[in-house]
Motif scaffolding. Sequence first.
Motif, PDB file in Angstrom:
ATOM      1  N   GLY A   6       1.812   9.862  13.015  1.00  0.00           N
ATOM      2  CA  GLY A   6       2.341  10.985  12.244  1.00  0.00           C
ATOM      3  C   GLY A   6       2.714  10.601  10.828  1.00  0.00           C
ATOM      4  O   GLY A   6       3.573  11.230  10.202  1.00  0.00           O
TER       5      GLY A   6
ATOM      6  N   GLU B 261       6.227   3.688  -1.411  1.00  0.00           N
ATOM      7  CA  GLU B 261       7.142   4.713  -1.916  1.00  0.00           C
ATOM      8  C   GLU B 261       6.710   5.384  -3.217  1.00  0.00           C
ATOM      9  O   GLU B 261       7.316   6.349  -3.652  1.00  0.00           O
ATOM     10  CB  GLU B 261       8.519   4.050  -2.111  1.00  0.00           C
TER      11      GLU B 261
ATOM     12  N   GLY C  63      -2.144   3.954  11.164  1.00  0.00           N
ATOM     13  CA  GLY C  63      -1.695   3.028  10.135  1.00  0.00           C
ATOM     14  C   GLY C  63      -2.223   1.628  10.359  1.00  0.00           C
ATOM     15  O   GLY C  63      -3.288   1.432  10.946  1.00  0.00           O
TER      16      GLY C  63
ATOM     17  N   PHE D 115      10.445  -7.387   0.662  1.00  0.00           N
ATOM     18  CA  PHE D 115      11.032  -6.339  -0.166  1.00  0.00           C
ATOM     19  C   PHE D 115      12.342  -5.829   0.432  1.00  0.00           C
ATOM     20  O   PHE D 115      12.641  -6.062   1.607  1.00  0.00           O
ATOM     21  CB  PHE D 115      10.054  -5.170  -0.347  1.00  0.00           C
TER      22      PHE D 115
ATOM     23  N   PHE E 289      -2.410  -7.881   5.305  1.00  0.00           N
ATOM     24  CA  PHE E 289      -3.256  -7.065   4.458  1.00  0.00           C
ATOM     25  C   PHE E 289      -4.058  -8.026   3.592  1.00  0.00           C
ATOM     26  O   PHE E 289      -3.613  -9.136   3.360  1.00  0.00           O
ATOM     27  CB  PHE E 289      -2.464  -6.025   3.650  1.00  0.00           C
TER      28      PHE E 289
ATOM     29  N   GLY F 167      -6.638   7.037   6.757  1.00  0.00           N
ATOM     30  CA  GLY F 167      -5.515   6.287   6.196  1.00  0.00           C
ATOM     31  C   GLY F 167      -5.652   4.794   6.438  1.00  0.00           C
ATOM     32  O   GLY F 167      -6.756   4.242   6.489  1.00  0.00           O
ATOM     33  N   ASP F 168      -4.513   4.145   6.618  1.00  0.00           N
ATOM     34  CA  ASP F 168      -4.518   2.685   6.807  1.00  0.00           C
ATOM     35  C   ASP F 168      -5.305   2.263   8.044  1.00  0.00           C
ATOM     36  O   ASP F 168      -5.724   1.107   8.153  1.00  0.00           O
ATOM     37  CB  ASP F 168      -3.081   2.164   6.952  1.00  0.00           C
TER      38      ASP F 168
END
Length: 477
Positions: free
Chosen positions: A56, A89, A207, A231, A319, A335-336
């Motif tokens: 989602g 973000e 994802g 992060f 990644f 998407g991912d």
Amino acid sequence: MKIDPLPRPQDSHFYEITGSSSSFSWVAAVKSWFRSKELPASGGFGDIYDVAIIGGGPAGSTAATLLARAGRRVIVFERENFPRFHIGESLLPFSMKAFTRMDLHEKILRAGFMKKFGGEMFGSCSEIGNKFYFKDAYRSQTEHAYQVTRADFDKLLLDHSAENGAEVHEHAMVEAVTFSNEHVDLSIKRNGSSQAVRARYLIDASGRNSVLGTKLGIKKTYDHLQKLSIFAHYDDVSRAEGIDGTLTALIRGIDRWFWIIPLTAKRTSIGVVLDNDTFRKSKLSAEDFLEQTLAEQPIIAKRMTNARRVSKVYVATDFSYRSTKLHGDRWLLAGDAAGFIDPIFSSGVFLAVFSGEQCADALNEVLDRPRKARRLFPRYERTVNRAMDIYLRFVNAWYTKEFIEIFLAPRDVFGLPPAVNAVLGGNIGNSFAIRWRMWVFYFLVWLQKHYAIVPRLTLVPKKEDAADMVTSETASA
Ligand SMILES: Cc1cc2nc3c(=O)[nH]c(=O)nc-3n(C[C@H](O)[C@H](O)[C@H](O)COP(=O)(O)OP(=O)(O)OC[C@H]3O[C@@H](n4cnc5c(N)ncnc54)[C@H](O)[C@@H]3O)c2cc1C
């Protein structure tokens, strides 16, 4: 193992009636009701859905909203309970069109996300950077995107899917998928028990977990981009007044790069990306590594003089990668789950929304005329691969020192800066005007490697700057 049918809300076809979307379509609802009456029985598995979606996040919720609005029976499984923390973000302006199509702007504005007007890049050896504003991009269509706390943003998008008629199940993890010629069966783990659901098509938008990519062994990593990111969120990071205070800042060091993303008036996201090996060799904890590497960067240390960390320190690995196939007879990856390329240019959510939109459009046609899948699914794969290729090329260039040298010495010849700015904003269209300028840009980056056409940079912070920072921090402590 006994598999129970997944309970469905009563009259869930008309779930959208209770939603607040201003664009509820009676025609779509009536079409959906008639279509459901034509659906084949599903052998004791309960109702059959048009499309099941794993995940989602922005890719899954975009596809769910658009398919539900087209009157399709859509079911979404999300393993977490929203809101949940997620990184990613900083959005791109080229997602705005999709937000318009989904009628999201009013909700986004009401949620109070910060408008983002562009970005700025620095080499870590100098505080002189280069700002770019989306309004100046080639054929700019919008002057802003958003900076978002993903927990709130993703919840807003997923709730919107439900309000538009998709059945959304949170805390429901897809643990197995099996395909037949006619449909796909999913096994869902929820509240400790397994339940089954059947759909005609599946979108994997899970994802970086990449449920199908992992199951089918089609997820291939880019060996030269094996990076890791550390992060956290901070309060009271200083920033410029006005629209310059909304820009994403990227700082390129010699073997790592940093982001500073303003999220709210008080909160800022700060992170570093570097090779897995470099972090491992440091033998530091993620917390210590982040603290140390930020303190070494004068540009960042200066902004963080009064800052304090307000979240835990997160680490993201694994990644970049891409799936070698983005579709099968009954499935599409979005998407991912389709691919993830280094986050440097904030392309992730843009590509997630873009691919969610593209696969919803393809499936919407295929649901009416299944034979069209032979043409539309490969076209979907080509379109998404092409978009990812554009960013992959950009990312590969970014990891050469010459990229930032050229970027920090912009000359307004041939309209190059507006073209680069457009791609940074998500303009991945087929415009020849942008493409030939990008070729020139890459040529200049290549030329810089062999002849210094602009000043060379060390990308190493000057010792005295770092020392000044330590002194001023100590003084203010
Ligand atoms: C360090 C870093 C920084 C980034 N910065 C940016 C940025 O500034 N801007 C940007 O645009 N992008 C950024 N990204 C990328 C961005 O986070 C992703 O591209 C984006 O979230 C992709 O959206 P998605 O919907 O494909 O996947 P996700 O947002 O990851 O959503 C997938 C969902 O699937 C669910 N799921 C997984 N497995 C299952 C299962 N088996 N069953 C049910 N549900 C499941 C997950 O819980 C998740 O909610 C960054 C990424 C990283 C790693």
